[in-house]
Scaffold this motif. Structure first.
Motif, short mmCIF file in Angstrom:
data_model
loop_
_atom_site.label_atom_id
_atom_site.label_comp_id
_atom_site.label_asym_id
_atom_site.label_seq_id
_atom_site.Cartn_x
_atom_site.Cartn_y
_atom_site.Cartn_z
N SER A 257 0.84 -1.20 0.00
CA SER A 257 0.00 0.00 0.00
C SER A 257 0.87 1.24 0.00
O SER A 257 1.80 1.37 0.80
CB SER A 257 -0.93 0.01 1.22
OG SER A 257 -1.82 -1.08 1.18
N LYS A 258 0.55 2.17 -0.91
CA LYS A 258 1.30 3.41 -1.02
C LYS A 258 0.35 4.53 -1.42
O LYS A 258 -0.29 4.46 -2.48
CB LYS A 258 2.42 3.27 -2.07
CG LYS A 258 3.31 4.50 -2.19
CD LYS A 258 4.18 4.71 -0.97
CE LYS A 258 5.15 5.84 -1.16
NZ LYS A 258 5.98 6.09 0.04
N ASP A 259 0.25 5.56 -0.58
CA ASP A 259 -0.63 6.70 -0.84
C ASP A 259 -2.06 6.24 -1.17
O ASP A 259 -2.67 6.66 -2.16
CB ASP A 259 -0.08 7.56 -1.99
CG ASP A 259 1.22 8.24 -1.62
OD1 ASP A 259 1.55 8.29 -0.43
OD2 ASP A 259 1.92 8.72 -2.55
N LYS A 260 -2.56 5.30 -0.35
CA LYS A 260 -3.91 4.75 -0.46
C LYS A 260 -4.14 3.99 -1.76
O LYS A 260 -5.28 3.78 -2.19
CB LYS A 260 -4.94 5.88 -0.33
CG LYS A 260 -4.90 6.60 1.02
CD LYS A 260 -5.98 7.68 1.09
CE LYS A 260 -5.91 8.38 2.44
NZ LYS A 260 -6.97 9.44 2.55
N LYS A 261 -3.06 3.58 -2.39
CA LYS A 261 -3.15 2.75 -3.61
C LYS A 261 -2.49 1.41 -3.34
O LYS A 261 -1.44 1.34 -2.69
CB LYS A 261 -2.48 3.44 -4.79
CG LYS A 261 -3.16 4.73 -5.22
CD LYS A 261 -2.45 5.34 -6.42
CE LYS A 261 -3.13 6.62 -6.88
NZ LYS A 261 -2.44 7.22 -8.05
N ASN A 262 -3.12 0.34 -3.85
CA ASN A 262 -2.58 -1.00 -3.69
C ASN A 262 -1.77 -1.39 -4.92
O ASN A 262 -2.26 -1.28 -6.05
CB ASN A 262 -3.70 -2.02 -3.46
CG ASN A 262 -4.38 -1.83 -2.11
OD1 ASN A 262 -3.75 -1.38 -1.14
ND2 ASN A 262 -5.66 -2.18 -2.03
#
Length: 397
Positions: A257-262
């Motif tokens: 998960s990174k900046d609310k992206k999977n």
């Protein structure tokens, strides 16, 4: 007394310059209008002088001008009309844009890239494999900023970081960017300009999950190592077929998960028996075998070898200018010479170690000897001399 079969009407430096098509220089001069403010010291003169400096290994402008002055009577072979003075060369290194030399390098690269690919002895696990890495060249901190905190004593070295991408078969840079040593590596990934279906490999210093997500949407594939502090979730573990190497310990699908992206990635754990160590690789390609992913990463070392070849044979310790433009010019000239010497090595049927070949050329830049004939059979003349009757042999020493 028989004549040497290696004799040439031109010194070695002239033979090397013939490998650099003159139309590349003239086209660059026209595109950049680089001779507009120069009456005598044209772009060609500047290029040849800096290439000679790179090959000969001089450490200062004074030394370079003295060496060229000693070549009186042979300087015409370089198509130079006069000896460049120290002040003239210093001003040119400061004022003539380094982008001109970059254009010449990439023009030369485009001219020889198909030859370099076709003549490569490598067998790659995937086609068109690109390798990315950077190397730092130490400088004074007032030229370019260094990395890390300022030390207590106030003394700190700066540096110029050369971000580079090479095609594994070509073995020379196809993309170069210069930044200060303090610039993080991952910023270079957005400049790669990769095509759909490309494979690129780099070390974990280039970690950028959002860039990985963008590449997955563009069908561009990468292989790198997983960072030690990576936080991820394993969602699926793949079965390992019998055909897969026993060194593969695990093959799984993970989510980061990174900046609310999977970001979905593939994680491969691989045991290196030589170093007695487990390596963890990540990729966005789920189709190739896991042992091939490990094999792709092994090819990353090739760019380290390229950096070593550049720094050892064309040392970047002494610079002929104290400004960023002069330093970049010297680096571009090193890259041009490295490419030309690689072409010579690939064209020669006899196997030569790159450093040995460069050393031979360096010591005989102004010697009238046929370079390729000598490289093909350097012992031929020695055999001819030593097999003659004693009264016909030449005095060697």
């Amino acid at each position: 007394m028989s004549k040497s079969t290696h004799f040439s009407g031109h010194p070695i430096i002239k033979q090397l310059l013939k490998l650099l098509p003159y139309q590349i220089i003239t086209r660059t001069v026209s595109d950049h209008n680089s001779d507009r403010y120069y009456k005598t010291f044209k772009t060609y003169d500047h290029l040849v002088t800096m290439l000679y400096a790179t090959l000969s290994g001089v450490s200062s402008l004074r030394e370079l001008s003295t060496v060229l002055l000693a070549c009186e009577g042979r300087i015409g072979h370089l198509n130079l009309n006069c000896f460049p003075k120290r002040s003239t060369l210093s001003d040119a290194n400061k004022n003539r844009n380094s982008a001109i030399f970059a254009t010449i390098y990439f023009g030369l690269f485009q001219h020889y890239r198909s030859f370099l690919s076709d003549s490569s002895p490598l067998s790659l696990p995937v086609k068109h494999l690109k390798i990315v890495d950077s190397t730092t060249i130490s400088l004074f901190s007032d030229i370019l900023k260094g990395v890390g905190r300022n030390p207590i004593n106030g003394k700190k070295k700066g540096g110029i970081k050369m971000h580079t991408m090479i095609n594994a078969l070509e073995d020379v840079p196809c993309l170069v960017r210069f930044t200060s040593a303090a610039t993080h590596d991952h910023t270079f990934l957005k400049d790669l300009g990769l095509e759909k279906g490309s494979f690129v490999v780099f070390d974990k210093a280039y970690n950028d999950y959002l860039q990985y997500l963008e590449w997955s949407d563009q069908h561009i594939y990468f292989v790198t190592r997983q960072k030690d502090n990576a936080v991820y979730t394993s969602i699926e573990e793949f079965d390992l077929p019998d055909t897969v190497s026993d060194a593969v310990l695990k093959d799984e699908r993970i989510v980061v998960s990174k900046d609310k992206k999977n970001v979905e990635l593939r994680r491969v754990a691989y045991w290196d028996s030589e170093k007695q160590k487990v390596y963890e690789f990540i990729s966005n390609n789920f189709l190739i075998t896991p042992d091939k992913i490990a094999n792709i990463y092994k090819h990353r070392w090739q760019i380290e070898t390229m950096f070593k070849r550049l720094k050892q044979n064309f040392p970047l310790k002494y610079f002929l200018g104290d400004n960023q433009n002069a330093i970049e010019i010297q680096i571009w000239c090193g890259l041009i010479i490295q490419l030309l010497m690689l072409v010579v090595q690939r064209k020669t049927k006899r196997k030569w170690a790159y450093s040995n070949m460069v050393s031979m050329v360096r010591f005989h830049l102004m010697t009238y000897i046929d370079l390729f004939k000598f490289l093909e059979n350097p012992n031929k003349q020695w055999i001819e001399l030593t097999t003659k009757p004693p009264d016909q042999q030449l005095v060697l020493f």
